[in-house]
Scaffold this motif. Structure first.
Motif, PDB file in Angstrom:
ATOM      1  N   ASN A 155       0.824  -1.215   0.000  1.00 50.90           N
ATOM      2  CA  ASN A 155       0.000   0.000   0.000  1.00 50.90           C
ATOM      3  C   ASN A 155       0.857   1.263   0.000  1.00 50.90           C
ATOM      4  OD1 ASN A 155       0.795   0.498   2.739  1.00 50.90           O
ATOM      5  ND2 ASN A 155      -0.953  -0.667   3.500  1.00 50.90           N
ATOM      6  N   ILE A 206       2.545   2.887   2.262  1.00 50.23           N
ATOM      7  CA  ILE A 206       2.552   3.838   3.378  1.00 50.23           C
ATOM      8  C   ILE A 206       3.915   3.933   4.050  1.00 50.23           C
ATOM      9  CG2 ILE A 206       1.594   4.284   5.684  1.00 50.23           C
ATOM     10  CD1 ILE A 206      -1.082   3.209   4.590  1.00 50.23           C
ATOM     11  N   ILE A 241       3.439  -0.480  -5.922  1.00 51.08           N
ATOM     12  CA  ILE A 241       2.665   0.290  -4.948  1.00 51.08           C
ATOM     13  C   ILE A 241       1.265   0.513  -5.516  1.00 51.08           C
ATOM     14  CG2 ILE A 241       2.382   2.552  -3.861  1.00 51.08           C
ATOM     15  CD1 ILE A 241       5.339   2.739  -3.483  1.00 51.08           C
ATOM     16  N   VAL A 280       0.467   8.007   0.671  1.00 48.49           N
ATOM     17  CA  VAL A 280       1.008   7.135  -0.369  1.00 48.49           C
ATOM     18  C   VAL A 280       1.706   7.938  -1.458  1.00 48.49           C
ATOM     19  CG1 VAL A 280       0.430   5.409  -2.135  1.00 48.49           C
ATOM     20  CG2 VAL A 280      -0.747   5.370   0.076  1.00 48.49           C
TER      21      VAL A 280
END
Length: 404
Positions: free
Chosen positions: A115, A117, A139, A165
């Protein structure tokens, strides 16, 4: 230092590779609204002992795992929550492939979908530097902030994750410039398809792999809205010349044709030809058959680290083909090519627990995609011919859809 790393094309033979997936955690920072993982939790985490036992079994069972190459995949939840564990597992894999003189030693890849992060954390970046020559990372970013934050929200919150992100996209693209992102479409975010693909292009992402969810979430009229967005997107891509340098997987010349069952009766899904391992050391034909992926059925276990793989439990997956699990109308459909399914979803929605009952929830969506796809290619060829594009270039486009 990390900013200077550049990925290069290493001629990776993914078509000849076995995919082995470690479910290292069922935890995630996010609670994406379209996520098929219905049983995510903070407790189930793989131990290094379980991982080592799985690696030992796999590397010692060469008659079953005899593919030319291997993709060691790590998923969650969010895999990078367990970066220390993953680092130890990868060290063990490399060491054991060398010690055992395994043919995978110089033909392997570590693969991640994240993800994004905590992509820029020091531990993740050190892992990337350490394993650079055998690494693929994608990603997931869904498009514009509005589209992304509609679904990809933090757990126990409605706060979207886009801002966290997108900060890491430049670093990721600097390190993996040829990587693509995966976009998921569900009913509520159909109106944002065109602007989201274009936004991802503007971020420097050249390959947008995009698909609709296989689950039965679609409402009356969604297919027409979907087609409208794809037509608008097709115009933008062609009119602005994005087709020269960018890819959107919705547009492909290989879809929307009748299936020649005599020459191609293969199963769409790879379940049974891959292997997934959970924290308890159980083996599955795919992660979609683990309990945390199933809404209404029990997990379908095909073995474990102590007893190995039960080949009798794998056999039903190996013999699956298109005819076995499709209705006659699907077999005879004049736009059947490119219409897919998820074997785990088939199992989950079946009345009897069979893996041979094909879900057709995306039927109308597929047909809408085909109509837009035909528009895209017809318009592109006309443009290339009108612009005086040499015939050999047009032929390359026709013979290699990924060229566009």
């Amino acid at each position: 230092m990390e900013q200077e790393i550049k990925q290069i094309d290493r001629g990776w033979l993914e078509g000849a590779a076995k995919t082995i997936t470690f479910i290292v955690t069922k935890d995630c920072q996010l609670a994406c609204k379209y996520c098929y993982l219905v049983g995510k939790n903070e407790n189930e985490r793989m131990s290094i002992e379980t991982a080592k036992a799985a690696v030992d079994y796999i590397l010692d069972t060469r008659d079953f795992f005899n593919e030319e190459s291997v993709i060691w995949e790590f998923i969650g939840g969010e895999p990078f929550l367990e970066i220390d564990l993953i680092d130890n597992i990868c060290d063990y894999i490399k060491t054991q492939m060398f010690v055992k003189n395994h043919h995978w030693f110089n033909s392997y890849r570590f693969n991640f979908a994240t993800n994004g992060i905590n992509y820029n954390s020091s531990k993740v970046q050190n892992f990337i530097k350490k394993n650079w020559t055998h690494l693929s990372i994608g990603i997931t970013i869904d498009g514009t902030k509005k589209k992304h934050d509609l679904n990809r929200v933090y757990k126990n919150s409605e706060k979207g994750s886009y801002d966290d992100v997108v900060l890491n996209i430049p670093l990721w693209l600097n390190q993996f410039p040829t990587s693509g992102t995966k976009v998921t479409i569900s009913s509520p975010d159909i109106p944002y398809i065109k602007e989201s693909v274009l936004h991802l292009y503007s971020l420097g992402i050249h390959e947008v792999n995009i698909n609709v969810v296989y689950e039965d979430v679609w409402k009356e009229g969604d297919d027409l809205k979907f087609e409208e967005q794809l037509l608008l997107l097709a115009d933008e891509i062609i009119d602005n010349g994005f087709y020269k340098d960018y890819v959107c997987s919705f547009f492909s010349e290989t879809i929307g044709k009748p299936m020649d069952i005599n020459s191609d009766n293969r199963n769409w899904c790879g379940a049974g030809r891959m292997l997934s391992i959970d924290a308890a050391g159980n083996f599955y034909p795919c992660t979609r058959f683990a309990q945390y992926s199933l809404r209404s059925k029990s997990a379908r276990v095909i073995g474990n680290i102590n007893d190995g793989i039960d080949k009798n439990k794998v056999r039903p997956f190996i013999v699956l083909d298109r005819i076995v699990q499709s209705k006659q109308e699907c077999i005879e459909c004049n736009v059947a090519s490119g219409c897919g399914w998820c074997q785990g979803e088939n199992y989950d929605i079946s009345e009897t627990g069979t893996i041979s009952q094909r879900s057709t929830a995306i039927c109308k969506m597929h047909k809408a995609r085909v109509r837009a796809n035909n528009y895209y290619w017809n318009k592109l060829y006309r443009k290339l011919e009108i612009d005086g594009t040499p015939k050999d270039i047009i032929k390359r486009v026709k013979n290699n859809p990924s060229f566009c």
